[in-house]
Design an enzyme around this catalytic site. Structure first.
Site, mmCIF file in Angstrom:
data_model
loop_
_atom_site.group_PDB
_atom_site.id
_atom_site.type_symbol
_atom_site.label_atom_id
_atom_site.label_comp_id
_atom_site.label_asym_id
_atom_site.label_seq_id
_atom_site.Cartn_x
_atom_site.Cartn_y
_atom_site.Cartn_z
ATOM 1 N N TYR A 58 0.840 -1.195 0.000
ATOM 2 C CA TYR A 58 0.000 0.000 0.000
ATOM 3 C C TYR A 58 0.877 1.248 0.000
ATOM 4 O O TYR A 58 0.625 2.207 -0.709
ATOM 5 C CB TYR A 58 -0.927 0.009 1.219
ATOM 6 C CG TYR A 58 -1.845 -1.180 1.277
ATOM 7 C CD1 TYR A 58 -3.023 -1.211 0.550
ATOM 8 C CD2 TYR A 58 -1.535 -2.290 2.061
ATOM 9 C CE1 TYR A 58 -3.870 -2.311 0.587
ATOM 10 C CE2 TYR A 58 -2.375 -3.392 2.109
ATOM 11 C CZ TYR A 58 -3.537 -3.398 1.373
ATOM 12 O OH TYR A 58 -4.363 -4.485 1.412
ATOM 13 N N ASN A 104 -12.438 -1.518 -4.520
ATOM 14 C CA ASN A 104 -12.326 -2.017 -5.890
ATOM 15 C C ASN A 104 -13.534 -2.894 -6.238
ATOM 16 O O ASN A 104 -13.712 -3.953 -5.640
ATOM 17 C CB ASN A 104 -11.021 -2.808 -6.023
ATOM 18 C CG ASN A 104 -10.889 -3.522 -7.348
ATOM 19 O OD1 ASN A 104 -11.603 -3.260 -8.310
ATOM 20 N ND2 ASN A 104 -9.955 -4.460 -7.390
ATOM 21 N N CYS A 141 -6.372 -6.250 -6.892
ATOM 22 C CA CYS A 141 -6.154 -5.735 -5.539
ATOM 23 C C CYS A 141 -5.541 -6.797 -4.630
ATOM 24 O O CYS A 141 -4.927 -6.462 -3.613
ATOM 25 C CB CYS A 141 -7.451 -5.186 -4.955
ATOM 26 S SG CYS A 141 -8.846 -6.316 -5.016
ATOM 27 N N HIS A 142 -5.654 -8.076 -4.999
ATOM 28 C CA HIS A 142 -5.057 -9.147 -4.194
ATOM 29 C C HIS A 142 -3.528 -9.089 -4.223
ATOM 30 O O HIS A 142 -2.885 -9.674 -3.365
ATOM 31 C CB HIS A 142 -5.544 -10.525 -4.672
ATOM 32 C CG HIS A 142 -5.200 -10.842 -6.088
ATOM 33 N ND1 HIS A 142 -5.952 -10.379 -7.155
ATOM 34 C CD2 HIS A 142 -4.189 -11.567 -6.615
ATOM 35 C CE1 HIS A 142 -5.407 -10.819 -8.284
ATOM 36 N NE2 HIS A 142 -4.340 -11.537 -7.989
ATOM 37 N N GLU A 150 -0.694 -17.421 -9.001
ATOM 38 C CA GLU A 150 0.161 -16.571 -9.828
ATOM 39 C C GLU A 150 1.648 -16.800 -9.567
ATOM 40 O O GLU A 150 2.490 -16.242 -10.267
ATOM 41 C CB GLU A 150 -0.187 -15.100 -9.588
ATOM 42 C CG GLU A 150 -1.586 -14.744 -10.033
ATOM 43 C CD GLU A 150 -1.914 -13.276 -9.837
ATOM 44 O OE1 GLU A 150 -1.021 -12.487 -9.451
ATOM 45 O OE2 GLU A 150 -3.074 -12.910 -10.085
#
Length: 170
Positions: free
Chosen positions: A100, A123, A131-132, A158
């Protein structure tokens, strides 16, 4: 701008996602599995049907691990500041994370991590607007609208973080 909205559900390894597109076929919302069901909608226009089909197909590919970048028309509703944060989220590459605070600094905000966190939490199109991929500055997994197990599972999918047993989905 066509203001009609159309909803559909998509079964994924993460649970049932609820997708909303507008009459122009732009994705406006994804509700994660822990959210209240949205109201049913009328038969979509051909543009909306194409937009919904593209969103569903690309999300399926993402969960199969064959899609790393989404190519969808998006129209998330939010303040100018939220839009700016969401644009920064879209720049985070697949398999990477940021904090952040790093986003706040990139936007020229001193001590803006909390404001970025609030915008991140607002979001309306999670997963597609990733946003993850935003974590605490100490590397910890922090808040996620779908819950931390889902956030962890998406980051594991990912390859951004090592798998932890048991896995939410393979």
């Amino acid at each position: 701008m066509n203001t009609a909205i159309f909803r559909s559900t998509l079964e994924t390894p993460a649970g049932v996602l609820q997708l909303t597109v507008n009459g122009d076929g732009r994705l406006v919302e994804i509700l994660l599995p822990n959210r209240e069901p949205a109201a049913a909608s009328a038969t979509p226009s051909s543009k909306a049907a194409r937009g919904m089909r593209a969103a569903c197909d690309q999300l399926r590919e993402y969960f199969l691990g064959t899609r790393r970048v989404f190519d969808l028309q998006l129209e998330p509703a939010g303040s100018p500041f939220e839009q700016e944060v969401w644009a920064a989220l879209l720049a985070i590459p697949y398999g990477a994370t940021t904090s952040y605070g790093a986003i706040a600094m990139a936007l020229g905000l001193v001590n803006g991590a909390r404001a970025v966190g609030r915008a991140n939490g607002a979001n309306p199109i999670p997963i597609v607007i990733p946003c993850h991929r935003v974590i605490g500055s100490d590397g910890s997994l922090t808040g996620y609208g779908g819950g931390l197990p889902l956030k962890r599972a998406l980051l594991e999918l990912e390859g951004a973080i090592p798998p932890e047993e048991p896995r939410l989905f393979a």
